[in-house]
Structures are given as C-alpha cells and as structure tokens.
Design an enzyme around this catalytic site. Sequence first.
Site, PDB file in Angstrom:
ATOM      1  N   PRO A 283      34.415  33.577  15.636  1.00 39.56           N
ATOM      2  CA  PRO A 283      35.296  34.699  15.960  1.00 39.56           C
ATOM      3  C   PRO A 283      34.876  35.401  17.248  1.00 39.56           C
ATOM      4  O   PRO A 283      33.688  35.539  17.533  1.00 39.56           O
ATOM      5  CB  PRO A 283      35.094  35.637  14.761  1.00 39.56           C
ATOM      6  CG  PRO A 283      33.700  35.344  14.298  1.00 39.56           C
ATOM      7  CD  PRO A 283      33.414  33.901  14.614  1.00 39.56           C
ATOM      8  N   CYS A 352      49.383  44.644  44.460  1.00 38.44           N
ATOM      9  CA  CYS A 352      50.669  44.263  45.078  1.00 38.44           C
ATOM     10  C   CYS A 352      51.268  43.031  44.414  1.00 38.44           C
ATOM     11  O   CYS A 352      51.401  41.973  45.035  1.00 38.44           O
ATOM     12  CB  CYS A 352      50.469  43.954  46.551  1.00 38.44           C
ATOM     13  SG  CYS A 352      49.487  45.151  47.371  1.00 38.44           S
TER      14      CYS A 352
END
Length: 422
Positions: A283, A352
């Site tokens: 996990p 951007c």
Amino acid sequence: MITVPRAVSAPFLQHDPGGFRIESVTAADVAAGLGTPCYVYSAGAVRDAYHRLDAAFGDHPHAIHYALKANSTLAIVRLLRSLGSRVDANSMGEVDVALRCGFAPREIVFTGVGKSAAELARAVTLDVHAINVESPGELERLDQLATAHGVTARVALRVNPDIDAQSHPHISTGLRDNKFGVPIALARSLVGDMARRRGLVPVGIHVHIGSQITLLDPLARAAEAAATLARELLSDGVPLEQLDFGGGLGISYDGAPVPGAGAYVRALVAAAAGSPLALAIEPGRSIVGPAGVLLTTVVDVKQLPGGRRFVVLDAGMTELMRPALYGAFHRIEPARPRAGAAEPADVVGPICESTDRFARDLALAPLEVGDLVVVRDVGAYGAVLGSTYLRRPLPPEALVDGDRWTTIRRRQTLDDLLSLEA
Ligand SMILES: Cc1ncc(COP(=O)(O)O)c(C=O)c1O
C-alpha cells in the site's frame, strides 16, 4: 458548482477556530516558517493508517511493503520503518533510498515494468526479498545474470488477471491490454519453468491491478485469481512462500465513503482462504495520502465580467501534478475561512498551461490575495511527482508530530537546480 463536504477522515488534520491544524500545529505557523508553497504531513496520521492495516491482519502471517513511489521523502520512509513496515521499490533510486533509511535487502520487494540490466544485476547481488518479474524475457535475463554471478535470484511472477479495477484508466494496470505482468493463463507453466532454472528461486505470485481503487470486488477477485494459481503451483510441488496482493486501496478525496483498512484486509484474507502462504501487500496511497496537505497562497483573484472567477495560487502543476495528469480532485479550503457565502471559482496555478488547474466551479468561501489555502490529501503522489518546469524550485516539506514540526526537505534553490549544468 461543486460543493464538497467538510468532513474529515481523521482527527489529525482539521479546522478549528484558530484555523486549519495539522495535529497541534496551525497551517499558518508552518507557512510562516517555510513559506508557500509547501507540503506538510502528519506523523500521527501515517502511524494511524499503518496500524489500521497491520492490525486488520490479526494473527494472519503478513508483511506490509509500503510503496515508496507514493512518497519517498527520507523522514517519511524512516517513520514507516519505525512502525515495522517493509518496502516496495519501483526503481534503483527507491531501492537505495530504502537502504539509506536502514531497510535490509530482504525487506525490499523490487517491482517495475522495465528494469534495466544494471538494475536487475544490482537486485540480484543485493539479494532482495523478491524481484517481481513482469515478462518471460525478464525471467530469462534474470536467470542468466544470477547464474553468471553464481547466486540465485528470489523471484515472484507478476500476473495480469485481466480485471477492471474501475479506477481511472491512467492508473489501472490489471487489464489484458495493460503493459503490466504476464497473462495469468501462462503463469502456471512459466513458474514451473522458473523452478527448473539454476539461477531462479520462485518465491511468490504478485498481482497489482491499479491504484485509487474504491471497490473491494476487483481487488478481491484479483487476489482470488492469484491465490488459485498459487494453490495449483503448490500442488505442482513449487515451494512458494508468499502471495503479494500489491497496493491499490483508494482514499476518499471528496468525502464520499470508501472501504476502510479492515474491510480491505478481510477481503484479501478471505480470498486467500486455506492458503498456507504468507500475505504481502504494497500500500502507498492509503497510508500517506490523507496525511499530507499542500499549503499555498492566493496570488490573484480574477473575476471576469459576468463570467468565471479565477483564484490563482502560488502552487500549480509543478508542485501538485495529479489534477493536470489525471483530472484528480482535491478538497481545497481557506486555512482560515472569511465570513461570506461560498461562490463558484476555478482554482488555478501560475503555470503557463491551461491544464494547470486544481478545480473548476468549486464552491469556495471568499478569498483575498495573500490568504493561505489548504489542498487536502496530497501525501501520496504529490511531492514525488513535482517538477521544476519554468525553473520553479521544488517546494519544502515539513513533518508535524504532536505540537512540533520539522523541515524534512528544504526548499530547492535556483543554485541547487543549476548546479547540474555546465
Ligand atoms: C506495483 C505497485 N505496487 C504498489 C503500488 C501502490 O499503490 P497504491 O498507492 O494505490 O496503494 C503501486 C502503484 O500503483 C504499484 O505500481
């Protein structure tokens, strides 16, 4: 407009009248010390998640190999080691991180769909607990390498059970068309072949069908398929040691209920019923995901006339890639909410790229430039996926334990970044 319940899963990270807290430390305190953006983790939440999984196995022989790919910052890895965890490494870099944190090679499983010859040679000479093998070609190469080094390689075959994890397609790995593992129908003869090789010791069967899985049924079916195969191999006389059911248990990013550690482990143990083999799991997300937050500051609020409201943060896809990478959702909250009704907002970063957006049409309390914002559940696949695009140095990370916090990774500087260049 997306409205998200305020409910929190654990007492370690929550709002109180003094603002958002990580254990006994306010988000504002850490942000004042480290600047934003920064990652903050709760040691208590990590311990709690680990103990829940571990305790759910009861007396059943088991090993938890924490998946380093979720978060491999040294302090987090050492914390997991102190709890008794072992590790799952997906690259030689992660193997070395584990070794530096004090793990013995026999506490490491080494996974990866494209291991290089150098990586395989290192894993063989280190004698890791298991190399999870992904293809017949890799088995061949491992056998040759081990024989050439005069050693034997402990190998587990990763099988692909062709089961739909019903998670996001980008993090599903157990379908026939995915690049991972060996079709389960070929596995019995392949492991039989492995057992006859001089350089190989087959130690287990490995299955991992994906990540952020919030239904137990696919996980249980994959485990059953692996357990059935292991039973056949044991009856063929192959002396396997373990069944590795991988990782994959999802967490609740939006407050909706998901299966807990207890139900998950019960499903795996039931799937392996009657098997004499030890169980292993790998996990990542379920242990560290809910334990981390990203603290970020509002740098602009842009209201288009009669249109959208953009809240621009100083963190973006360079710090937290998950929303841009797979449209992942994270709760986003002011660290100290102002009075006023929630209004829809697009929460975006400063990069951007139009994909640099954390949320669209999110119901968000009023925010002003300079306000501190908390992005929840980023402890897994957050900092590790960071990039330095636009020459943005990597953010710092802090670990809170009770009423103390420490910097566990300092902010990268431009000099750090440029130090690699001529
Ligand atoms: C082989 C393997 N094991 C374990 C994990 C950890 O998964 P998760 O973080 O969903 O528990 C992954 C991640 O997808 C993985 O590829």
